[in-house]
Scaffold this active site. Sequence first.
Site, PDB file in Angstrom:
ATOM      1  N   ASP A 721      44.580  39.121  34.493  1.00 39.58           N
ATOM      2  CA  ASP A 721      44.763  38.854  35.922  1.00 39.58           C
ATOM      3  C   ASP A 721      46.022  38.035  36.171  1.00 39.58           C
ATOM      4  O   ASP A 721      46.327  37.093  35.427  1.00 39.58           O
ATOM      5  CB  ASP A 721      43.558  38.086  36.483  1.00 39.58           C
ATOM      6  CG  ASP A 721      42.260  38.869  36.352  1.00 39.58           C
ATOM      7  OD1 ASP A 721      42.333  40.090  36.153  1.00 39.58           O
ATOM      8  OD2 ASP A 721      41.179  38.257  36.444  1.00 39.58           O
ATOM      9  N   LYS A 796      42.595  25.780  48.374  1.00 40.57           N
ATOM     10  CA  LYS A 796      42.740  27.062  47.679  1.00 40.57           C
ATOM     11  C   LYS A 796      42.943  28.234  48.633  1.00 40.57           C
ATOM     12  O   LYS A 796      43.850  29.055  48.450  1.00 40.57           O
ATOM     13  CB  LYS A 796      41.520  27.318  46.789  1.00 40.57           C
ATOM     14  CG  LYS A 796      41.624  28.626  46.007  1.00 40.57           C
ATOM     15  CD  LYS A 796      40.445  28.816  45.060  1.00 40.57           C
ATOM     16  CE  LYS A 796      40.592  30.139  44.301  1.00 40.57           C
ATOM     17  NZ  LYS A 796      39.471  30.350  43.345  1.00 40.57           N
ATOM     18  N   ASP A 953      46.147  43.229  41.294  1.00 36.15           N
ATOM     19  CA  ASP A 953      46.810  42.277  40.399  1.00 36.15           C
ATOM     20  C   ASP A 953      45.956  41.982  39.171  1.00 36.15           C
ATOM     21  O   ASP A 953      46.115  40.949  38.529  1.00 36.15           O
ATOM     22  CB  ASP A 953      47.123  40.972  41.144  1.00 36.15           C
ATOM     23  CG  ASP A 953      45.871  40.275  41.664  1.00 36.15           C
ATOM     24  OD1 ASP A 953      44.785  40.891  41.632  1.00 36.15           O
ATOM     25  OD2 ASP A 953      45.974  39.118  42.106  1.00 36.15           O
TER      26      ASP A 953
END
EC number: 2.7.7.6
Length: 1020
Positions: A721, A796, A953
């Site tokens: 990842d 985040k 991704d």
Amino acid sequence: MSSTKTPISLTIKLNQFTDKPTGLDINPYHNSPIMWRNIIKQLSSRTPQKLLFSSKNRTYSFLGFGQDSIFKDNTKFRSLIPISCSNIVMGFQNLGEYLPGDEFLSRPLIKNQVNNNFCCRKSYASVAEAVAVSSTDAEEDVSVVDEVHELLTELKKEEKKQFAFRRRKQRMLTSGMGHRKYQTLKRRQVKVETEAWEQAAKEYKELLFDMCEQKLAPNLPYVKSLFLGWFEPLRDKIAEEQELCSQGKSKAAYAKYFYQLPADMMAVITMHKLMGLLMTGGDHGTARVVQAALVIGDAIEQEVRIHNFLEKTKKQKAEKDKQKEDGEHVTQEQEKLRKKVTNLMKKQKLRAVGQIVRRQDDSKPWGQDARAKVGSRLIDLLLQTAYIQPPANQLAVDPPDIRPAFVHSVRTVAKETKSASRRYGIIQCDELVFKGLERTARHMVIPYMPMLVPPVKWTGYDKGGHLYLPSYVMRTHGARQQREAVKRASRNQLQPVFEALDTLGNTKWRINKRVLSVVDRIWAGGGRLADLVDRDDAPLPEEPDTEDEALRTKWRWKVKSVKKENRERHSQRCDIELKLAVARKMKDEESFFYPHNVDFRGRAYPMHPHLNHLGSDICRGVLEFAEGRPLGESGLRWLKIHLANLFAGGVEKLSLEGRIGFTENHMDDIFDSSDKPLEGRRWWLNAEDPFQCLAVCINLSEAVRSSSPETSVSHIPVHQDGSCNGLQHYAALGRDKLGAAAVNLVAGEKPADVYSGIAARVLDIMKRDAQRDPAEFPDAVRARVLVNQVDRKLVKQTVMTSVYGVTYIGARDQIKRRLKERGAIADDSELFGAACYAAKVTLTALGEMFEAARSIMTWLGECAKIIASENEPVRWTTPLGLPVVQPYRKIGRHLIKTSLQILTLQRETEKVMVKRQRTAFPPNFIHSLDGSHMMMTAVACRRAGLNFAGVHDSYWTHACDVDKLNRILREKFVELYEAPILEKLLESFQTSYPTLLFPPLPERGDFDMRDVLESPYFFN
């Protein structure tokens, strides 16, 4: 030169690895090629040439031979390719291939009964014959140069056909299945794609018969019995309506479309499509009328097209004897075409049926209005005929409680910023139907299932993917300019994208039966484990026995909250049922495939919507590679790392060796999870991705317990990842050293955590602000309150969405939600003020750490604003050649009157949405780059012999191949960004809009892209 003009066919042997032919074989029994230069010599020469045929020395023209031919009378000349290579006909594709244009109908085949080869009569069956038509005698006034050019042109055509043929054969071989098995699976696949609705209608008719004969209805599942009860009256109503329409007695606008399909198929499509919308919609068993009408109308139109084609050719066959002499040829060709299509499900000629039907069907698309009217009328008929009766729990003397299964009503929604309101029609199902929706999935017709054979290779906008179901290479969602841009692009330009989608589509999957059995057990037990939703609704709070209005208001709010939660649970239950229905259907297949297409930005997605690897943990847990590969020493190591990543909870932030240590320290828990997933300690349930964790526990246990762990076979896809991948792309674009270090573009002892880095910067700023005088700096009080609340979780979401151009308001709302969850600030006004301050500080920290990203984002937005101000959408071409047109236009409304209600259809106008074009361009451009990187990696992995799957991704392959994948994905990232991407973008803008003035490119840093090659945590 001989004047004999009897042509011969020359077998052209093509080399798939070069652009030149290797020679021409004119011997019907041996491969004794004459070199290309010799043929050119013969063409260029005006003098007779002597050619050697089977040791007989005779004089021939280039394209003829004497009357006393050396060839026997019964000789049939060979096809283009030797028999051992699965012949194709001279000038023809192989079985299952598609010939463009009129070529499809113009070449009758002559079959050699001896060697099963084919040749074509009265057509350019070979290069030699093609040239023969133009010149077979040196005395004719035709330039020899023209002959050479024609020969070269014909050779090129044949070479392209042969190359495509070999690629297709290679695909079949790499799919790991023999020819016979492939054909068997292909026939099954066609039945899945073409007969789903027909089989459903047939099943209902058979059930009706059985019910009448043997009284079997009580044994049917509840939902199945509902469908059965609605089917017959709906079918009969449709048939009555069709009779009126076909006789011209109906003046309705939909009349000419309504009788083109059998009534039973229309009934089944209507029921299943409406129930599907009620299942997948998140609004408590309701569906908007306009959406339902369009979905049903579109499904009817698709079925009508193939039905019309087959019926048309049937009639032409029946009228063959009555045709006039000059029409006989057309009838013969139509009959041949019909045979090709009707043999579709039995033979190999499947690949091109969609194109054949579209080319032969001269009817125009219905259009949105017609689809909406047909769909509305069918919904109207279903409302009239579908009733429901609760299970019998009352005395026989009581009248039966029979009520409509569906109700049509109008919903009014107040607009937020205006005093006006908006009204739209909805279809709402009865509560009994609503409760049964969760059990409906196993009885639903689910189109676009995973394929049993490799998808058709993409060659155009609507050429590829499924064998028969309509498939489009891009999801344009009605954006006309985007669709036209892709159609205009040449096949050569789009070939890199096609190749990548073919690579993703050829990855073989299968169901992990052990994990599926655990999922089924948990689900049968009521859910509530491993993030599975509770199968029961939350109980509504009892109404208080009081007149106290404050208590009653509080109770009403609780009821509203519980009902909202139950609606969400219902939606999740329907979603899980659909996923499990697909998994159960595919669990006994050795392998299956997911055809892929792209969104308008170039990101790849599986076309099947329910059970795929882009889905939730339950999807990823029950899916695995069909091909297994030995782990090897490297694979065993990566399997341990993968398990730690899936467990998460901070473990994924350790170094690679730290993650291996975590796994090895929990081997007892791993064994217990594998052996007794529900009866043991259930350690795997603590993982962030529990079902994927369980799958790895099972595989790792088998490997470690075996006598040779390295030779143990693994089917698990191991993920690599990206680290906040959007910011990785911005750092690469800006050559930003500081940003590159924050997102692991450079090597480090352990992975850099960008969220923790931003949180640390935010904390430093707040500590500094907390020391200031509140009288001079009011935010000092808020800083003192928030100092103890700052952590990576608080910032985040804002950091993640920064790449999408998150605004101050968006960041404020995100942080406000996090603070509210913690309950740290009780007063709403204080909470709002604290969120405002925290958002401002977080965006400041982001700007400092990713200054280059901010400047590029601003530059992209300014360019988009300049273009959109001219009422033009922003356009660009991805590094792989995919044209992108941002679809944001103002929506116009169009009213049509249907039998059910007046529908408001939305249509694009010519006016672009300037603000949306500006704000959406930076994230869309970055997504087009991450899509390009994934596709480049996919193709390179295939060429290196790796299995590959991608989720934007996150790149997946077998454990044993992770090291190779890591090398490839880094090389492709460097290759992508060594190109002048922003320079080319600016150049394309200046070329397309020469009168507009664009800002200069932002300054960039001196980060060396090749440092990425040495970064272990770039993807990890």
